[in-house]
Enzyme design. Sequence first.
Site, PDB file in Angstrom:
ATOM      1  N   ASP A 160       6.907  37.221 -36.017  1.00 15.41           N
ATOM      2  CA  ASP A 160       6.603  35.865 -35.547  1.00 15.41           C
ATOM      3  C   ASP A 160       5.122  35.751 -35.173  1.00 15.41           C
ATOM      4  O   ASP A 160       4.426  36.763 -35.002  1.00 15.41           O
ATOM      5  CB  ASP A 160       7.495  35.582 -34.313  1.00 15.41           C
ATOM      6  CG  ASP A 160       7.708  34.106 -34.051  1.00 15.41           C
ATOM      7  OD1 ASP A 160       7.018  33.266 -34.662  1.00 15.41           O
ATOM      8  OD2 ASP A 160       8.570  33.781 -33.208  1.00 15.41           O
TER       9      ASP A 160
ATOM     10  N   ASP B  10      11.921  25.837 -36.973  1.00 17.47           N
ATOM     11  CA  ASP B  10      12.853  25.922 -35.845  1.00 17.47           C
ATOM     12  C   ASP B  10      13.769  24.701 -35.824  1.00 17.47           C
ATOM     13  O   ASP B  10      14.662  24.619 -34.983  1.00 17.47           O
ATOM     14  CB  ASP B  10      12.079  26.005 -34.522  1.00 17.47           C
ATOM     15  CG  ASP B  10      11.673  27.431 -34.207  1.00 17.47           C
ATOM     16  OD1 ASP B  10      12.167  28.354 -34.878  1.00 17.47           O
ATOM     17  OD2 ASP B  10      10.858  27.620 -33.289  1.00 17.47           O
TER      18      ASP B  10
HETATM   19  C1  DGJ Z   1       9.551  30.940 -32.564  1.00 16.62           C
HETATM   20  C2  DGJ Z   1      10.531  31.191 -33.677  1.00 16.62           C
HETATM   21  O1  DGJ Z   1      10.408  30.229 -34.672  1.00 16.62           O
HETATM   22  C3  DGJ Z   1      11.936  31.207 -33.094  1.00 16.62           C
HETATM   23  O2  DGJ Z   1      12.885  31.355 -34.125  1.00 16.62           O
HETATM   24  C4  DGJ Z   1      12.040  32.305 -32.080  1.00 16.62           C
HETATM   25  O3  DGJ Z   1      11.898  33.537 -32.704  1.00 16.62           O
HETATM   26  C5  DGJ Z   1      11.000  32.114 -30.998  1.00 16.62           C
HETATM   27  N1  DGJ Z   1       9.690  31.971 -31.564  1.00 16.62           N
HETATM   28  C6  DGJ Z   1      11.019  33.287 -30.047  1.00 16.62           C
HETATM   29  O4  DGJ Z   1       9.990  33.254 -29.154  1.00 16.62           O
END
Ligand code: DGJ
Length: 711
Positions: A461, A529
């Site tokens: 990430d 997300d």
């Molecule tokens: C952003 C990601 O897109 C989410 O799926 C998740 O992993 C969060 N970060 C965790 O902090």
Amino acid sequence: MNDLDRTETQRQWRLTTANSEYVVSLLPDGNGLVLDHWGRPVAGDVDPWWNPDRFYQKAVIPDSAPLEYASAGHRHVGFSELLVDRGDSLTGALFHCADPDSDARFDSDASGSRLVVTFTDETGDLRLTLITVTSSTHDVVTRGIRLENRSAERTVTLPRAFSAGWPLPVGPTARVNYFAGNWGQEFNAKSVDLDGATLSVGSRSGITSFETNPVMVVESSVPGLENEAFGVALAWSGSWRLQAESTTTGDRVRVSGGIDDDTTTITLLPGESFESPWSLGAWSKNGREGVSQAWHEYQRGTLARTLDEEHRPIVFNSWFSTQFDVEVTHQEKLAEVANRLGVEVFVVDDGWFAGRVDETAGLGDWRPDPVKFPQGLGPLAHAVIEKGMRFGLWIEPEAVNPDSDLYRAHPDWVYRAGNRPLITRRDQYVLDLGRQDVVSWIEDTFRTLLSDAPISYLKWDMNRPVSDGGRPGDPHGRQWSIQHTAGYYRVLRMLRTEFPHVTIETCAGGGGRIDNGSLALSDVVWPSDGTGPRDRLMIQDGFLSAYPQHTMSSWVTDERGLLDRSEVSFEFRFVVAMAGVLGIGSDLLGWSERQIGRAAEMVNLYKSIRQIIHTGVVTRHGRPTDDVYAIEYSDPKDGSGSVCLLVWGHDRGTRFDGEETRVRPARLVADAAYRIRGTSTVLEGANAMSRGIVIPFGVARDTDVVIFDRV
Ligand code: DGJ
């Protein structure tokens, strides 16, 4: 006679792709390459499509010629992909290829073509090489440049060094398609009819960004060729810019792109050279959908390390159900249910590492939190593996919280613009990956993690833009975004080489780092997300315009959505996630036994069609906002395989009983017979394609999966 005497012997090269021809020639004075043709293969001689006399009486040839790459100093009033600053108060550089016999190299055989032409500037110190590569297995043309400073004492800077210019022969008012969006709403498809103006999109954030994405599709407005479309993309995961210019010559749109020229200045010390990222171009005679299919074919055949299920498994991810509250017994209970559903990898997202109770602490301290995991990750990982699943982990290796042991030990490792105050975003800073010691530390962090516990899936990430990029005092400090991206790629390559069994999912707060560069070094990507089912359908529809389904990680969650919060069936959520690489992110402990049973059936259904979903040609029917929207997955080779149709509609219960929903599949074999799986209905391909088939909505009142098996 015009300045460009076409009777002179011109050097011309014809490069072939699977279905097209890309023809370029050297201007008679040797000062540049021009595009003579891009499209259907031509029998016999290629007549250039542009006319130097027609439009531009007042300009010199370089300004009206469809140059493959322009340098200011050669071009005078038109846009140039290259700006050279030698510190002598002159603009640009004039590049010349004096002897194509020795300065051009062309190789072409049944597998494809490669053209490399080198030009030297008027000082003799700079060498510019233009590289063009095609393959007979797909319709993507790959282009890039190399610039070498051969001076023994002079430093040059490059305020702009784009990868390529693409003079697209699309007429004066072509439609340009691009993406705009935001967090949770990535890949929003937009378009503009560009008429005598310039459209510029890009990122200055050090990553690809979720606001837009480095790809454009331009539809032709030339009478008789309206179905032709051209795509241009960048294989680059740092800051970038793409611009489309509808030139006053009235016959083309020029798309130029490369590393962002607002935030980046490249310095070439004596003896140094620069290689641009690749720019990709695709041509199709079947409009935008044809360009999407051309991208997919290239990404499937060239970028994917494998299409095997091993690296696109069904994942359970803990983020939506657990957030930072990771606790071993709770995770084990989730794993228990995930296993009953048929999940293949159990991934613990954020919250597992030292001090990570919320957003404010822990990033950088990549060891299991001693309170949450007193015996390390081993016991949970083994419990997962004993159930027959693989174990995976989330990590954000470029980030550090001010409240972390890493930052306390190495405050100098983060980007900082001199004495300006540091800026946090999501309570974190970004590590300077331009420093080799930082990159080596990240590599070693992975080596330790992956040998301490049996981890075979990583979600990488990156949750904030770089705001303080640069390294005061370093002559290459204004190249921080290039160096950062090179560091990112270096670690991804190391993971592939040393840990080939580890599946890599890339993510940046959602779809913030998805491009042809990150796709080449990862297996799946997390597009957003935004997991509300109808929102997600929009995001995925946009995603599929540029990127392929075998990389599109998608989870079933319990979220409602940011834009469209309408209720859908449980199965609708599954079919949305089945359109790519299915995953599950719901709070499984909140599901009823009936839901668990139904979910297991949906996972089974997915497993039975996963091969065609991942490897098939994608054809979209309608838009996700229409009454009915469908995606067809068909055999990419000879059409002998099954064809699968995923369908989403609106609630059948709200409709007049007799109303039928029909979808017309597009890629059945006309004279073949197909049985609809699970029924005794047999259809002839041609018939089904012309009349359409009635969607029975057998899976649920608002979604269906229809499989055509060849008999
Ligand atoms: C952003 C990601 O897109 C989410 O799926 C998740 O992993 C969060 N970060 C965790 O902090």
